[in-house]
Design a protein around this motif. Sequence first.
Motif, PDB file in Angstrom:
ATOM      1  N   SER A  20      34.610  34.726   5.193  1.00 27.28           N
ATOM      2  CA  SER A  20      35.894  35.124   4.634  1.00 27.28           C
ATOM      3  C   SER A  20      35.909  35.015   3.112  1.00 27.28           C
ATOM      4  O   SER A  20      36.599  35.779   2.430  1.00 27.28           O
ATOM      5  CB  SER A  20      37.012  34.257   5.214  1.00 27.28           C
ATOM      6  OG  SER A  20      37.211  34.530   6.584  1.00 27.28           O
ATOM      7  N   HIS A 198      36.062  31.638  18.347  1.00 27.00           N
ATOM      8  CA  HIS A 198      36.710  32.477  17.343  1.00 27.00           C
ATOM      9  C   HIS A 198      38.053  32.918  17.908  1.00 27.00           C
ATOM     10  O   HIS A 198      38.223  33.043  19.125  1.00 27.00           O
ATOM     11  CB  HIS A 198      35.838  33.669  16.966  1.00 27.00           C
ATOM     12  CG  HIS A 198      34.784  33.309  15.960  1.00 27.00           C
ATOM     13  ND1 HIS A 198      34.968  33.448  14.610  1.00 27.00           N
ATOM     14  CD2 HIS A 198      33.540  32.782  16.122  1.00 27.00           C
ATOM     15  CE1 HIS A 198      33.885  33.028  13.973  1.00 27.00           C
ATOM     16  NE2 HIS A 198      33.002  32.617  14.868  1.00 27.00           N
ATOM     17  N   ASN A 200      39.930  35.714  17.708  1.00 34.57           N
ATOM     18  CA  ASN A 200      40.281  37.132  17.642  1.00 34.57           C
ATOM     19  C   ASN A 200      41.272  37.568  18.714  1.00 34.57           C
ATOM     20  O   ASN A 200      41.977  38.568  18.537  1.00 34.57           O
ATOM     21  CB  ASN A 200      39.010  37.982  17.717  1.00 34.57           C
ATOM     22  CG  ASN A 200      38.089  37.714  16.540  1.00 34.57           C
ATOM     23  OD1 ASN A 200      38.547  37.344  15.464  1.00 34.57           O
ATOM     24  ND2 ASN A 200      36.802  37.877  16.737  1.00 34.57           N
ATOM     25  N   GLY A 229      36.080  36.961  11.160  1.00 34.72           N
ATOM     26  CA  GLY A 229      37.086  37.569  12.014  1.00 34.72           C
ATOM     27  C   GLY A 229      38.442  36.930  11.760  1.00 34.72           C
ATOM     28  O   GLY A 229      38.880  36.787  10.623  1.00 34.72           O
ATOM     29  N   SER A 230      39.115  36.504  12.834  1.00 37.35           N
ATOM     30  CA  SER A 230      40.386  35.779  12.695  1.00 37.35           C
ATOM     31  C   SER A 230      40.181  34.284  12.584  1.00 37.35           C
ATOM     32  O   SER A 230      41.118  33.503  12.754  1.00 37.35           O
ATOM     33  CB  SER A 230      41.303  36.097  13.886  1.00 37.35           C
ATOM     34  OG  SER A 230      41.731  37.433  13.832  1.00 37.35           O
ATOM     35  N   GLN A 272      44.417  33.754   7.535  1.00 37.72           N
ATOM     36  CA  GLN A 272      43.550  34.091   8.677  1.00 37.72           C
ATOM     37  C   GLN A 272      44.415  34.570   9.849  1.00 37.72           C
ATOM     38  O   GLN A 272      44.603  33.867  10.827  1.00 37.72           O
ATOM     39  CB  GLN A 272      42.710  32.880   9.072  1.00 37.72           C
ATOM     40  CG  GLN A 272      41.609  32.537   8.099  1.00 37.72           C
ATOM     41  CD  GLN A 272      40.457  33.532   8.095  1.00 37.72           C
ATOM     42  OE1 GLN A 272      39.745  33.668   7.113  1.00 37.72           O
ATOM     43  NE2 GLN A 272      40.243  34.223   9.193  1.00 37.72           N
ATOM     44  N   SER A 278      40.645  42.548  13.661  1.00 41.00           N
ATOM     45  CA  SER A 278      40.062  41.360  14.284  1.00 41.00           C
ATOM     46  C   SER A 278      40.428  41.274  15.760  1.00 41.00           C
ATOM     47  O   SER A 278      39.631  40.805  16.580  1.00 41.00           O
ATOM     48  CB  SER A 278      40.492  40.094  13.542  1.00 41.00           C
ATOM     49  OG  SER A 278      41.894  39.973  13.489  1.00 41.00           O
ATOM     50  N   MET A 281      37.975  43.211  17.559  1.00 44.46           N
ATOM     51  CA  MET A 281      36.684  42.532  17.663  1.00 44.46           C
ATOM     52  C   MET A 281      36.621  41.725  18.958  1.00 44.46           C
ATOM     53  O   MET A 281      35.633  41.751  19.681  1.00 44.46           O
ATOM     54  CB  MET A 281      36.459  41.620  16.453  1.00 44.46           C
ATOM     55  CG  MET A 281      36.484  42.347  15.135  1.00 44.46           C
ATOM     56  SD  MET A 281      35.958  41.336  13.754  1.00 44.46           S
ATOM     57  CE  MET A 281      34.258  41.845  13.647  1.00 44.46           C
ATOM     58  N   SER A 288      32.000  38.552  14.962  1.00 40.39           N
ATOM     59  CA  SER A 288      33.132  38.351  14.060  1.00 40.39           C
ATOM     60  C   SER A 288      32.794  38.583  12.590  1.00 40.39           C
ATOM     61  O   SER A 288      33.649  38.997  11.814  1.00 40.39           O
ATOM     62  CB  SER A 288      33.694  36.937  14.243  1.00 40.39           C
ATOM     63  OG  SER A 288      34.320  36.801  15.509  1.00 40.39           O
ATOM     64  N   LEU A 291      33.596  41.952  10.373  1.00 42.12           N
ATOM     65  CA  LEU A 291      34.935  42.420  10.013  1.00 42.12           C
ATOM     66  C   LEU A 291      34.993  43.056   8.627  1.00 42.12           C
ATOM     67  O   LEU A 291      35.420  44.201   8.480  1.00 42.12           O
ATOM     68  CB  LEU A 291      35.942  41.267  10.093  1.00 42.12           C
ATOM     69  CG  LEU A 291      37.389  41.623   9.718  1.00 42.12           C
ATOM     70  CD1 LEU A 291      37.942  42.697  10.641  1.00 42.12           C
ATOM     71  CD2 LEU A 291      38.275  40.386   9.749  1.00 42.12           C
TER      72      LEU A 291
END
Length: 340
Positions: A20, A198, A200, A229-230, A272, A278, A281, A288, A291
């Motif tokens: 990120s 994760h 997502n 991702g998230s 996030q 995401s 995903m 992830s 992204l």
Amino acid sequence: MGMKNKITMLDVTLRDGSHSMRHAFTEQQVRDVARGLGKAGVPYFEVSHGDGLGGSSLQYGFSKVDELKLIAAAREEAGDSKISVLILPGIGIHEDLVNAANAGASMARVATHITEADVAKQHIELSRNLGLETVGFLMMAHMAPTSVLVEQAKKFESYGAEIVYVTDSAGALLPHEVSEKVRALRENVGCKVGFHAHNNLSLSMANTIAAVEAGAQFVDGSLRCLGAGSGNTQTEVMAAVFDRLGYKTGVDLFNIIDVANDVVAKFMPRPQEITGSSLFMGYAGVYSSFLLFTQEAAERYGVDEREILIRLGKMKAVGGQEDLIVEVAQQIANEQAVAK
């Protein structure tokens, strides 16, 4: 509620969060996070390029600061916490792991695709020879049946892994699937079992609870969900939830919230959140860390990033195949041009 078994939390803000941050952590940011995690009593936290040792490259993104310098800085600030590093065979090499150990790492997590544990034998053996706690990290766990997961985990264990992880790299697993996979490992391997989530599909905390209830002893999280991702299971939330559930983590809730809100929140490039991209995903089962690459390709070629992700999911693309993102975006753009 009486206390249940102890679980071990491992924070990945300074490694998964590198995705990120576009691998742009500064030394001061790492020092501040490491100091806070140490003060909170988090037993382990990970410091590496987002794609592991040696990941700083044109393909994965160059690090702003050399990861060895960041590992050494984290070690100076960590107190009693131990430093973990991630290494992927084919990206990180012998010298990377040796140098990380010399810089202050105490644990190495050797990561492979869910069906490729055999490529990690030399890395696992080297890690043990260096005196590091050694983990086998089976990524994209949603892409293979549980029987294959068990088979691959046994390989990791035979090479010397002391812990084997079920790694939901795409944030695609549902709680009952996590339970099945973790329980199967507990029943079929002698080493400890961990889980990495994760968020997502907004299930990372639920999946982490399912993993622990099924017998996982190690669980990962990131402060403010800062990750690919998230993001991951939120470390400070995880500490609170497991305390409510009666599990012993050894993590001080006030201090872990302080480092999340007073340190990490201030340098995060964006919240996030679970965005359309995401979310897809997790829905399509896409790695992830794809992204930001997907968003860039979608903007460059004027196509819908969700369509790129759906196609990548159908192709069963995995980490290391980032070049496919641009190819798929070009293909969609060409198809749209012909349709006009």
